[in-house]
Design a protein around this motif. Structure first.
Motif, PDB file in Angstrom:
ATOM      1  N   GLY A 116      47.801  30.477  44.859  1.00  0.00           N
ATOM      2  CA  GLY A 116      48.733  30.845  43.801  1.00  0.00           C
ATOM      3  C   GLY A 116      48.052  30.993  42.461  1.00  0.00           C
ATOM      4  O   GLY A 116      48.656  30.710  41.411  1.00  0.00           O
ATOM      5  N   LYS A 117      46.791  31.439  42.459  1.00  0.00           N
ATOM      6  CA  LYS A 117      46.059  31.631  41.206  1.00  0.00           C
ATOM      7  C   LYS A 117      45.231  32.909  41.307  1.00  0.00           C
ATOM      8  O   LYS A 117      45.151  33.542  42.368  1.00  0.00           O
ATOM      9  CB  LYS A 117      45.148  30.433  40.916  1.00  0.00           C
ATOM     10  CG  LYS A 117      44.042  30.231  41.938  1.00  0.00           C
ATOM     11  CD  LYS A 117      43.151  29.029  41.633  1.00  0.00           C
ATOM     12  CE  LYS A 117      42.307  29.250  40.416  1.00  0.00           C
ATOM     13  NZ  LYS A 117      41.238  28.216  40.273  1.00  0.00           N
ATOM     14  N   LEU A 118      44.646  33.314  40.193  1.00  0.00           N
ATOM     15  CA  LEU A 118      43.771  34.477  40.131  1.00  0.00           C
ATOM     16  C   LEU A 118      44.402  35.703  40.805  1.00  0.00           C
ATOM     17  O   LEU A 118      45.509  36.108  40.429  1.00  0.00           O
ATOM     18  CB  LEU A 118      42.407  34.126  40.735  1.00  0.00           C
ATOM     19  CG  LEU A 118      41.637  33.003  40.015  1.00  0.00           C
ATOM     20  CD1 LEU A 118      40.358  32.644  40.783  1.00  0.00           C
ATOM     21  CD2 LEU A 118      41.317  33.391  38.580  1.00  0.00           C
ATOM     22  N   LEU A 119      43.740  36.278  41.802  1.00  0.00           N
ATOM     23  CA  LEU A 119      44.237  37.493  42.440  1.00  0.00           C
ATOM     24  C   LEU A 119      45.282  37.223  43.523  1.00  0.00           C
ATOM     25  O   LEU A 119      45.674  38.139  44.256  1.00  0.00           O
ATOM     26  CB  LEU A 119      43.068  38.287  43.035  1.00  0.00           C
ATOM     27  CG  LEU A 119      42.040  38.790  42.014  1.00  0.00           C
ATOM     28  CD1 LEU A 119      40.863  39.455  42.712  1.00  0.00           C
ATOM     29  CD2 LEU A 119      42.689  39.752  41.013  1.00  0.00           C
ATOM     30  N   ARG A 122      50.614  36.386  42.332  1.00  0.00           N
ATOM     31  CA  ARG A 122      51.950  36.912  42.627  1.00  0.00           C
ATOM     32  C   ARG A 122      52.663  36.088  43.707  1.00  0.00           C
ATOM     33  O   ARG A 122      53.892  36.127  43.790  1.00  0.00           O
ATOM     34  CB  ARG A 122      51.871  38.382  43.031  1.00  0.00           C
ATOM     35  CG  ARG A 122      51.502  39.318  41.866  1.00  0.00           C
ATOM     36  CD  ARG A 122      51.465  40.782  42.308  1.00  0.00           C
ATOM     37  NE  ARG A 122      52.790  41.250  42.640  1.00  0.00           N
ATOM     38  CZ  ARG A 122      53.633  41.817  41.768  1.00  0.00           C
ATOM     39  NH1 ARG A 122      53.277  41.977  40.504  1.00  0.00           N
ATOM     40  NH2 ARG A 122      54.808  42.231  42.148  1.00  0.00           N
ATOM     41  N   ASN A 123      51.898  35.336  44.520  1.00  0.00           N
ATOM     42  CA  ASN A 123      52.531  34.461  45.500  1.00  0.00           C
ATOM     43  C   ASN A 123      53.456  33.449  44.820  1.00  0.00           C
ATOM     44  O   ASN A 123      54.495  33.077  45.377  1.00  0.00           O
ATOM     45  CB  ASN A 123      51.478  33.694  46.307  1.00  0.00           C
ATOM     46  CG  ASN A 123      50.808  34.550  47.361  1.00  0.00           C
ATOM     47  OD1 ASN A 123      51.375  35.537  47.829  1.00  0.00           O
ATOM     48  ND2 ASN A 123      49.595  34.178  47.740  1.00  0.00           N
ATOM     49  N   THR A 124      53.059  32.981  43.634  1.00  0.00           N
ATOM     50  CA  THR A 124      53.880  32.031  42.893  1.00  0.00           C
ATOM     51  C   THR A 124      55.270  32.597  42.650  1.00  0.00           C
ATOM     52  O   THR A 124      56.286  31.917  42.837  1.00  0.00           O
ATOM     53  CB  THR A 124      53.213  31.690  41.540  1.00  0.00           C
ATOM     54  OG1 THR A 124      51.912  31.143  41.773  1.00  0.00           O
ATOM     55  CG2 THR A 124      54.042  30.698  40.756  1.00  0.00           C
ATOM     56  N   PHE A 125      55.328  33.848  42.248  1.00  0.00           N
ATOM     57  CA  PHE A 125      56.599  34.472  41.880  1.00  0.00           C
ATOM     58  C   PHE A 125      57.433  34.819  43.115  1.00  0.00           C
ATOM     59  O   PHE A 125      58.648  34.588  43.134  1.00  0.00           O
ATOM     60  CB  PHE A 125      56.336  35.721  41.035  1.00  0.00           C
ATOM     61  CG  PHE A 125      55.286  35.504  39.978  1.00  0.00           C
ATOM     62  CD1 PHE A 125      55.323  34.387  39.154  1.00  0.00           C
ATOM     63  CD2 PHE A 125      54.240  36.397  39.811  1.00  0.00           C
ATOM     64  CE1 PHE A 125      54.355  34.170  38.179  1.00  0.00           C
ATOM     65  CE2 PHE A 125      53.266  36.204  38.849  1.00  0.00           C
ATOM     66  CZ  PHE A 125      53.323  35.088  38.029  1.00  0.00           C
ATOM     67  N   PHE A 210      44.101  44.842  35.738  1.00  0.00           N
ATOM     68  CA  PHE A 210      45.236  45.551  36.336  1.00  0.00           C
ATOM     69  C   PHE A 210      46.113  44.620  37.178  1.00  0.00           C
ATOM     70  O   PHE A 210      47.337  44.808  37.234  1.00  0.00           O
ATOM     71  CB  PHE A 210      44.742  46.740  37.163  1.00  0.00           C
ATOM     72  CG  PHE A 210      44.285  47.896  36.314  1.00  0.00           C
ATOM     73  CD1 PHE A 210      45.213  48.668  35.619  1.00  0.00           C
ATOM     74  CD2 PHE A 210      42.940  48.197  36.183  1.00  0.00           C
ATOM     75  CE1 PHE A 210      44.808  49.727  34.816  1.00  0.00           C
ATOM     76  CE2 PHE A 210      42.525  49.256  35.380  1.00  0.00           C
ATOM     77  CZ  PHE A 210      43.458  50.017  34.693  1.00  0.00           C
ATOM     78  N   TYR A 211      45.498  43.612  37.792  1.00  0.00           N
ATOM     79  CA  TYR A 211      46.318  42.663  38.558  1.00  0.00           C
ATOM     80  C   TYR A 211      47.193  41.843  37.619  1.00  0.00           C
ATOM     81  O   TYR A 211      48.399  41.672  37.866  1.00  0.00           O
ATOM     82  CB  TYR A 211      45.434  41.744  39.397  1.00  0.00           C
ATOM     83  CG  TYR A 211      46.240  40.846  40.322  1.00  0.00           C
ATOM     84  CD1 TYR A 211      46.718  41.322  41.536  1.00  0.00           C
ATOM     85  CD2 TYR A 211      46.537  39.529  39.976  1.00  0.00           C
ATOM     86  CE1 TYR A 211      47.480  40.518  42.384  1.00  0.00           C
ATOM     87  CE2 TYR A 211      47.284  38.713  40.817  1.00  0.00           C
ATOM     88  CZ  TYR A 211      47.756  39.213  42.018  1.00  0.00           C
ATOM     89  OH  TYR A 211      48.508  38.414  42.845  1.00  0.00           O
ATOM     90  N   MET A 212      46.625  41.320  36.560  1.00  0.00           N
ATOM     91  CA  MET A 212      47.388  40.540  35.592  1.00  0.00           C
ATOM     92  C   MET A 212      48.476  41.386  34.930  1.00  0.00           C
ATOM     93  O   MET A 212      49.596  40.915  34.705  1.00  0.00           O
ATOM     94  CB  MET A 212      46.453  39.944  34.547  1.00  0.00           C
ATOM     95  CG  MET A 212      45.488  38.916  35.122  1.00  0.00           C
ATOM     96  SD  MET A 212      44.072  38.546  34.064  1.00  0.00           S
ATOM     97  CE  MET A 212      44.864  37.603  32.768  1.00  0.00           C
TER      98      MET A 212
END
Length: 237
Positions: A116-119, A122-125, A210-212
């Motif tokens: 749930g960090k870096l790349l 989005r799993n967090t959300f 772009f990921y962020m």
């Protein structure tokens, strides 16, 4: 506690929500058993954080409060179970209180944090969204009675899920939310920015930029029907 508090009047539960990759996301709940109908008509407050390997501890004490400190030089966010009268006030008015133990926290071990960090942020959300959907499916609440809450990095969570699924929630409360992720992380003169690259990534690198930007709340606001939102901020004097 004034008013004749009776711990036996409250029930705590643990449920699980299935993420799209099959991961089981734990959800902790507490409510007052004589006030809640569990037919979808009850109001529910869903809390989330999911960053910095923060551990959300849960036991039979139904009152939780956020507490932050540093461990080995890294910011840790712990929700320890201890009594808090303001939480009782919510429960005693018929609310269900729930915590989504989403990836990015440390509840299920180191991999839970790393997924749930870096790349993989989005799993967090998406974890939070499936928790909300599961609570609705299990008749703990409905979209019309679901409120969400998060603070700081948890406020980033709130902003991200509002952009992704504004139809899923009735009310959102974001405390000092970290919503301008890309711009903040691009400025190394801001205190803590460079150390935060370990959590979010360094947007000076194209892949991370772009990921962020794909989830940064202020970069993804668009013309759509958002729920009622309360945002509180702090002033740095």
């Amino acid at each position: 506690v004034l008013g004749g508090f009776d711990a036996s009047a409250y029930i705590t539960e643990r449920k699980w929500a299935s993420a799209s990759d099959g991961t089981q996301i734990p959800i902790s709940l507490v409510y007052r058993k004589d006030l809640v109908k569990l037919d979808g008509s009850d109001p529910l407050l869903l809390y989330g954080y999911g960053s910095y390997e923060g551990t959300h501890v849960w036991n039979m004490i139904p009152i939780l409060c956020e507490e932050k400190n540093c461990v080995n030089g890294r910011l840790k966010a712990c929700i320890d179970p201890y009594f808090k009268a303001s939480r009782l006030s919510l429960l005693d008015r018929g609310f269900i209180f729930a915590i989504a133990h989403i990836r990015g926290g440390g509840e299920m071990g180191r991999k839970w944090y790393e997924d749930g960090k870096l790349l993989k942020k989005r799993n967090t959300f998406t974890d939070f969204i499936v928790c909300a959907e599961s609570l609705i499916e299990l008749n703990y609440c409905s979209k019309e009675k679901l409120c969400i809450n998060g603070r700081s990095a948890g406020g980033l969570l709130i902003g991200a899920v509002l952009n992704m699924r504004p139809d899923l929630f009735k009310v959102a409360v974001a405390g000092v939310p970290f919503v301008d992720v890309v711009t903040t992380m691009l400025d190394p003169t801001i205190p803590l920015t460079t150390s935060e690259w370990e959590e979010w990534g360094d947007p000076r690198k194209e892949e991370y930029y772009f990921y962020m930007k794909s989830y940064s709340p202020v970069d993804n606001i668009k013309a759509q029907n958002y729920p009622h939102v309360l945002v509180t901020a702090g002033l740095n004097g």
